[in-house]
Scaffold this motif. Structure first.
Motif: not given
Length: 249
Positions: A85-93, A96-105, A227-231
């Motif tokens: 959430a902090q990354s998207v807040r600072n750098e935009g959507v 999220a595209e470059s974010y790496i996670t091992a969680d499929p969902f 997605s809603k741009g919440e703090n």
């Protein structure tokens, strides 16, 4: 392997073995092939008749999850979503595209977010995914519960078979013992199968299903907030409701 499941399974076996040993009767006396056939094969057949082939097979395969040590830690998932959430807040959507996670969902949720789905469609799609996952998990639980329901019934059928054989041969005292053994042991096998194995496994799978449901719901709420741009602070406070008060930061 989950230590608690393994320990519980071991204690059941030890309790049964010691119970038989303290009767001063040979362990072999408690092994009766006709009784086993009636209960185990009969119960298996009855359960197979109750479900479609693919549902039954998948449910049997899912039994392994009852012994899985993998556990979803909601606190760790909250930390991950907070960072996201902090990354998207600072750098935009695009963050999220470059974010790496091992969680499929979570990865699937982020893909939807990056694709530009509006808030309502995103929430609706993730809610549907959660619902269908829950339904698939519940199918496995239902199959195991069917074993718990039908095993004692097949044990009673075996008891009736043994009683009929005993009553038909009352003039032959030697045959009464073997017929009575079938009558009693089938009831024993049915009770053991239902109460010591299939029912506990169904409860453990139900617990696993709840863990998955909570995890996916937490991820959905976090991604929808993003997605809603919440703090980010609000997002973290919101998803921390999945934890008990003493575990919240």
């Amino acid at each position: 392997m989950d230590k608690n499941s393994f320990l519980g399974f071991s204690l059941v076996i030890i309790a049964i073995v010691f119970g038989i040993m303290f009767t001063d009767i040979s362990f072999i006396a408690y092994l009766n092939v006709p009784s086993m056939f009636v209960v185990f094969v009969g119960t298996l057949g009855a359960v197979m008749m109750s479900y479609r082939y693919d549902v039954f097979i998948n449910s049997i395969k899912n039994i392994k999850h009852a012994f899985s040590q993998k556990e979803v830690k909601l606190s760790s998932k909250i930390d991950e979503c907070s960072e996201l959430a902090q990354s998207v807040r600072n750098e935009g959507v695009l963050a999220a595209e470059s974010y790496i996670t091992a969680d499929p969902f979570l990865q699937k949720s982020l893909d939807m977010l990056v694709d530009g789905l509006d808030d309502n469609k995103l929430e609706e799609s993730l809610a549907k995914e959660i619902f269908l996952t829950r339904e698939r998990n519940n199918s496995s639980i239902k199959v195991l519960n069917s074993f718990s329901e039908l095993a004692p019934a097949l044990g009673m059928i075996g008891t009736l078979i043994g009683l009929v054989a005993m009553l038909m041969n009352m003039d032959d005292p030697k045959s009464i013992g073997s017929a009575m053994a079938v009558a009693l042991l089938t009831t024993l096998y049915g009770a053991l199968m239902a109460n010591c194995f299939s029912s506990p496994l169904a409860k453990k799978l139900s617990e696993r299903s709840l863990e998955i449901y909570q995890h996916q719901s937490l991820v959905k709420d976090a991604v929808v907030c993003i997605s809603k741009g919440e703090n980010p602070r609000y997002t973290v406070e919101y998803i921390q409701t999945y934890l008990d008060h003493k575990y919240r930061k």
